[in-house]
Design a protein around this motif. Structure first.
Motif, PDB file in Angstrom:
ATOM      1  N   GLY A 225       0.833  -1.212   0.000  1.00 18.54           N
ATOM      2  CA  GLY A 225       0.000   0.000   0.000  1.00 18.54           C
ATOM      3  C   GLY A 225       0.856   1.245   0.000  1.00 18.54           C
ATOM      4  N   LYS A 226       0.339   2.270   0.658  1.00 17.43           N
ATOM      5  CA  LYS A 226       0.982   3.587   0.709  1.00 17.43           C
ATOM      6  C   LYS A 226       2.409   3.522   1.261  1.00 17.43           C
ATOM      7  CE  LYS A 226      -1.351   7.821   1.485  1.00 17.43           C
ATOM      8  NZ  LYS A 226      -1.306   8.175   0.105  1.00 17.43           N
TER       9      LYS A 226
ATOM     10  N   LYS B 213       5.752   4.527  -0.691  1.00 19.04           N
ATOM     11  CA  LYS B 213       6.575   5.649  -0.213  1.00 19.04           C
ATOM     12  C   LYS B 213       8.046   5.201  -0.099  1.00 19.04           C
ATOM     13  CE  LYS B 213       6.287   9.202   3.367  1.00 19.04           C
ATOM     14  NZ  LYS B 213       7.457   9.077   4.206  1.00 19.04           N
TER      15      LYS B 213
ATOM     16  N   GLN C 184      -4.012   2.831  -3.285  1.00 19.40           N
ATOM     17  CA  GLN C 184      -2.998   3.315  -2.329  1.00 19.40           C
ATOM     18  C   GLN C 184      -1.644   3.586  -3.000  1.00 19.40           C
ATOM     19  OE1 GLN C 184      -2.533   1.789   1.497  1.00 19.40           O
ATOM     20  NE2 GLN C 184      -4.605   0.979   1.637  1.00 19.40           N
ATOM     21  N   ILE C 185      -1.231   2.654  -3.842  1.00 17.95           N
ATOM     22  CA  ILE C 185       0.108   2.814  -4.451  1.00 17.95           C
ATOM     23  C   ILE C 185       0.100   3.984  -5.445  1.00 17.95           C
ATOM     24  CG2 ILE C 185       1.883   1.671  -5.866  1.00 17.95           C
ATOM     25  CD1 ILE C 185       0.746  -1.020  -4.652  1.00 17.95           C
TER      26      ILE C 185
ATOM     27  N   GLY D 219      -2.140   6.306  -5.490  1.00 14.50           N
ATOM     28  CA  GLY D 219      -2.434   7.509  -4.681  1.00 14.50           C
ATOM     29  C   GLY D 219      -1.138   8.119  -4.159  1.00 14.50           C
ATOM     30  N   GLU D 220      -0.244   7.276  -3.649  1.00 11.50           N
ATOM     31  CA  GLU D 220       1.037   7.789  -3.126  1.00 11.50           C
ATOM     32  C   GLU D 220       1.884   8.376  -4.260  1.00 11.50           C
ATOM     33  OE1 GLU D 220       2.039   8.245  -0.065  1.00 11.50           O
ATOM     34  OE2 GLU D 220       4.089   8.845  -0.595  1.00 11.50           O
TER      35      GLU D 220
ATOM     36  N   GLU E  12       0.565  11.773  -4.907  1.00 12.65           N
ATOM     37  CA  GLU E  12       0.665  12.747  -3.804  1.00 12.65           C
ATOM     38  C   GLU E  12       2.098  13.107  -3.472  1.00 12.65           C
ATOM     39  OE1 GLU E  12      -1.406  11.318  -0.314  1.00 12.65           O
ATOM     40  OE2 GLU E  12      -3.246  11.281  -1.512  1.00 12.65           O
ATOM     41  N   ASN E  13       3.016  12.204  -3.768  1.00 15.23           N
ATOM     42  CA  ASN E  13       4.402  12.375  -3.320  1.00 15.23           C
ATOM     43  C   ASN E  13       5.161  13.296  -4.292  1.00 15.23           C
ATOM     44  OD1 ASN E  13       7.140  11.960  -2.634  1.00 15.23           O
ATOM     45  ND2 ASN E  13       6.607   9.986  -1.716  1.00 15.23           N
TER      46      ASN E  13
END
Ligand code: SIN
Length: 474
Positions: A37-38, A42, A206-207, A209-210, A213-214
């Motif tokens: 996930g996130k 990350k 999640q992946i 999404g990160e 966002e990152n």
């Protein structure tokens, strides 16, 4: 077998229960991967960011050598990679071998192209100034890849990125992560430094999404649906993340009355039935001029009846299962809806009784644009054929879609061909050619089929920044 993801040179798991990967040919489990996930995304992004500073400073010749080694390893291991593809997503084995070789062509071509990333010198308007354009890698790249080409879509994205000096985090599809992880073993064997290539399996929201966002991720390259592509466009606003989007298609396949009909039939077979009709560029709407309509339908159907459906590990098999139950239901619905509205089934038109998600290779005739099959991508082995009268009608029908990825035209008349192609709103056109894709050529769409190109010089440019340097001389 349980597989692990690969982050910063290490094989890692995740805390959540694993994701099972199912063979669509028989419903059996073929392996499982971590449900990352996130947090894992990350870590991978940070590893890629750290690796970027040294990878981007290697000489182009050094990066090229890593890619050359990887190309050799893909070719040496093509059978093994192909078996994994066939097991996890049902591609018939001879086509999986073909895909492994196709995947290697991107690595080979960009290994060579790494040495040809040129800048520019611009004539200055002042005697005490020199003006230059430098090319720089964009930075960390997120690559989101689909299940229909589990290997080639990874290499088509990451080979140019790595050649340009970028580092990557790959998120393979949930349906086909095993090929990606096998490929990762070859990346390691080729000796790529840790953190340069990372693969994170698990939750898309999640992946991805990160990735969006990152701020360390400077570019995301995606192949998949237009719906998801539009979401990425929205999410890219946050960090002004660059995007390359290879989205849906609804390819017209036009056969004019002066076409070589036997050639058009053979190429319609390749275009429509490659990968069991599950390609973004496959012929979805076949338009045939009235004078040759019956002859084309008859010859085409005769050829479709000869397609070999069955065991995906049999080298003579042409057609495998669809990826899953919902893929199969969509295909069945498109045929049923068309028939209810007056189309006729020439061959096929039914789910096959075997285990797995098999649908018979199908030709339906007398379709019209009111039918869903003529408006939405089917992603299956069904060829709808519509009768048309004029060249103008062919162009109007071909362009009457939000998509603009690939189009095909069959005519022996050069002037007619050029006039029509100039009016087609498509990123790729195959003229008397049902298989135009190649590593050295730009692949991508217009309109809602996305933006950016993969392959060719454009595919490298997608991972480069342009830096203008104005040098004052004392
Ligand atoms: C795709 O379906 O997205 C790729 C097909 C190709 O590379 O020819």
């Amino acid at each position: 077998m349980d597989y692990l993801m690969h982050i910063n040179g290490e094989d890692v798991g995740a805390e959540l229960p694993k994701i099972d990967v199912i063979n669509p040919a028989n419903g059996e489990k073929v392996g499982s991967v971590p449900n990352g996930g996130k947090a894992e995304a990350k870590r991978a992004i940070e590893a890629a960011h750290t690796a970027f500073s040294s990878w981007s400073r290697l000489t182009a010749y050094e990066r090229s050598n890593y890619l050359k080694k990887l190309n050799d390893l893909i070719l040496e291991n093509q059978e093994e990679l192909a078996k994994t593809m066939t097991l996890e997503m049902g591609k018939p084995i001879s086509q999986s071998i073909g895909e492994a070789v196709y995947a290697a062509t991107f690595v080979e071509w960009y290994a060579e192209e790494a040495k040809r990333i040129y800048g520019e010198t611009i004539p200055s308007h002042m005697t005490n100034k020199r003006m230059q354009v430098w090319k720089k890698p964009v930075g960390v790249v997120g690559a989101i890849t689909p299940w229909n080409f589990p290997l080639a879509m990874i290499t088509r994205k990451i080979a140019p990125a790595l050649a340009a000096g970028c580092t990557v985090v790959v998120k393979p599809s949930r349906e086909s992560p095993l090929t990606a992880l096998k490929f990762m073993e070859l990346v390691n064997e080729a000796g790529f430094p840790k953190g340069v290539v990372n693969i994170v399996t698990g939750s898309s929201s999640q992946i991805v999404g990160e990735m969006m966002e990152n701020p360390l991720v400077r570019k995301v390259t995606f192949t998949g649906s237009t719906e998801v592509g539009k979401l990425l466009i929205e999410q890219s606003a946050k960090n002004v993340t660059k995007l390359s989007l290879e989205l849906g298609g609804h390819a017209p396949f036009i056969v004019l009355d002066d076409a070589n009909i036997d050639l058009a039939v053979e190429h319609a077979i390749i275009s429509k039935f490659r990968n069991t009709g599950q390609t973004c560029v496959c012929a979805n709407r076949i338009f045939v001029q009235e004078k040759v309509y019956d002859a084309f339908v008859e010859k085409f159907a005769e050829r479709v009846r000869k397609l070999n459906v069955g065991d995906t590990f049999d080298k003579s098999v042409d057609i495998g299962p669809l990826i899953n139950e919902s893929g199969l239901e969509k295909v069945a619905h498109h045929v049923q809806e068309a028939v209810e509205k007056g189309a006729q089934v020439v061959t096929g038109g039914n789910r096959l009784a075997s285990k797995g998600f098999y649908y018979a290779p199908t030709v339906i005739r007398d379709v019209d644009p009111s039918m869903e099959i003529m408006r939405e991508e089917t992603f299956g082995p069904v060829a709808p054929v519509q009768k048309i009268k004029t060249d103008e009608e062919a162009v109007a029908l071909a362009n009457d879609t939000p998509y603009g990825l690939a189009a095909y035209l069959f005519t022996e008349n050069v002037a007619r061909g050029i006039r029509i192609i100039e009016q087609l709103d498509y990123g790729i056109v195959g003229w008397n050619d049902g298989l135009p894709s190649a590593a050295q050529a730009p692949f991508g769409g217009m309109k809602e089929s996305g933006y950016g190109r993969e392959g060719g010089r454009e595919g490298m440019e997608a991972f480069l920044e342009t830096q203008y340097v104005s040098i004052g001389l004392s």
